[in-house]
Design a protein around this motif. Sequence first.
Motif, short mmCIF file in Angstrom:
data_model
loop_
_atom_site.label_atom_id
_atom_site.label_comp_id
_atom_site.label_asym_id
_atom_site.label_seq_id
_atom_site.Cartn_x
_atom_site.Cartn_y
_atom_site.Cartn_z
N LEU A 90 53.08 61.31 -65.68
CA LEU A 90 51.91 62.01 -66.24
C LEU A 90 52.31 63.24 -67.06
O LEU A 90 51.45 63.98 -67.53
N VAL A 123 48.41 65.38 -58.97
CA VAL A 123 49.09 65.24 -60.27
C VAL A 123 50.28 66.18 -60.36
O VAL A 123 51.32 65.83 -60.91
N ARG A 182 39.11 70.16 -58.48
CA ARG A 182 40.17 69.59 -59.33
C ARG A 182 41.47 70.39 -59.17
O ARG A 182 42.55 69.83 -59.07
N LYS A 222 44.63 67.78 -59.04
CA LYS A 222 44.45 66.36 -58.67
C LYS A 222 43.65 65.64 -59.75
O LYS A 222 42.92 66.26 -60.54
N ASP A 223 43.79 64.33 -59.74
CA ASP A 223 42.95 63.49 -60.59
C ASP A 223 42.05 62.70 -59.64
O ASP A 223 42.54 61.89 -58.84
N ARG A 224 40.77 62.95 -59.74
CA ARG A 224 39.80 62.38 -58.80
C ARG A 224 39.76 60.86 -58.79
O ARG A 224 39.65 60.22 -57.75
N GLU A 225 39.87 60.26 -59.98
CA GLU A 225 39.61 58.81 -60.10
C GLU A 225 40.78 57.94 -59.63
O GLU A 225 40.58 56.80 -59.23
N SER A 226 41.99 58.48 -59.71
CA SER A 226 43.17 57.63 -59.46
C SER A 226 43.33 57.26 -57.99
O SER A 226 42.58 57.71 -57.14
N TYR A 274 48.51 68.16 -68.41
CA TYR A 274 48.20 68.61 -67.05
C TYR A 274 48.90 69.95 -66.74
O TYR A 274 48.33 70.82 -66.07
#
Length: 331
Positions: A124, A88, A14, A76-80, A129
């Motif tokens: 964001l 991010v 992450r 980072k955002d894994r799902e996006s 974050y």
Amino acid sequence: METTVDVNHIFPERITVLDQNLIAVTKSLGRSDPQSLIAALIDELGRASAKAQYLTAPITSASKLQTNKHHLYLLKDRESNGGMGLAVGFLKVGYKKLFLLDQRGAHVETEPLCVLDFFVTEHLQRHGYGLELFNFMLQHKKVEPVLMAYDRPSPKFLSFLEKHYCLKNSVPQVNNFVVFDGFFTNRSAAHLRKVPPKKLDGEIKPNSLTQRRAVREEQRALLWPLCCPAAPPFSPPLSVSSPCSPSRARQCPNPALAPAAAPGGYRGPAPNPPLIDSLDYRVKRTSQQGLVARGNLYSRYINTRGFGLLLETQQNTFKLPGLTPVLRERD
Ligand SMILES: CC(=O)SCCNC(=O)CCNC(=O)[C@H](O)C(C)(C)COP(=O)(O)OP(=O)(O)OC[C@H]1O[C@@H](n2cnc3c(N)ncnc32)[C@H](O)[C@@H]1OP(=O)(O)O
């Protein structure tokens, strides 16, 4: 930041810590680091950060990271991004040798960990974050926020520091770094060194031709007309709700969006930057109190009697007589 890059593939964690080698400090098992993709992503984030801060040029790029001993934390955002992951934001820190003024106005030589660049993708922001990145860095570096120095923090960042770490009152400085109350008191004596009293004023004669040329450029720089309103010799104590002298504010594309000037000077683009490109120097005037020389090393020169300029190269220091130098390294 949405890209075509498979962020999840490049950065399995992450938060990834990148160093000079542009590779994850904590390497993932069996994965190679596609350097060019990493470099492209860093460049893109650096440009976005510069844009968010109204800078003319990015402070962060892959090449700068490769040539400095900085650490860049990338979240980072894994799902996006359709499952490919989204970068991010990032936080860049590094140690800098700084000459700072303590609460009594005495010059102190320090080498604190500095926040050099910090960015979370526009849409964001204010989702926590930034805090996640910052806390990760604090743990990784084993440092407290009060013991760090902040390179021309933006109003958003000042607000962030006050909200999350109760850092509000700064110790006035004559360079662009901001340190807060507790920076000097909480630091062990081993980390602080009083700067010895200055030598008698006088020109330090350069030896080489190139160095002499640097002095000529320096003197030409001093001839530029002074047109900006005067700034106080020292930035006043920081209050996020009442940022310091507007004379230190820089130009913004839309004046209505101009951020309030921060202590240490918000790092927006300078108005009418008069540049002289010589010997890697770009010399520009920032206020009536001081001039800034940019090059391998950056220094500014201020005292109560007038203006001055000090150029420092790897080998030599050039200064005009009668003034007290305040030095700061640049990337
Ligand atoms: C030394 C330097 O690097 S200076 C450059 C700092 N970077 C920038 O100014 C670039 C644009 N800003 C950003 O990228 C982000 O706002 C950051 C990195 C400063 C903070 O990251 P975020 O993810 O937004 O922070 P996070 O959500 O953890 O904390 C929110 C707090 O930060 C501050 N903050 C974040 N965005 C804003 C904003 N648009 N306006 C005012 N304050 C803000 C506030 O204190 C906010 O708390 P609040 O919402 O209760 O008012």
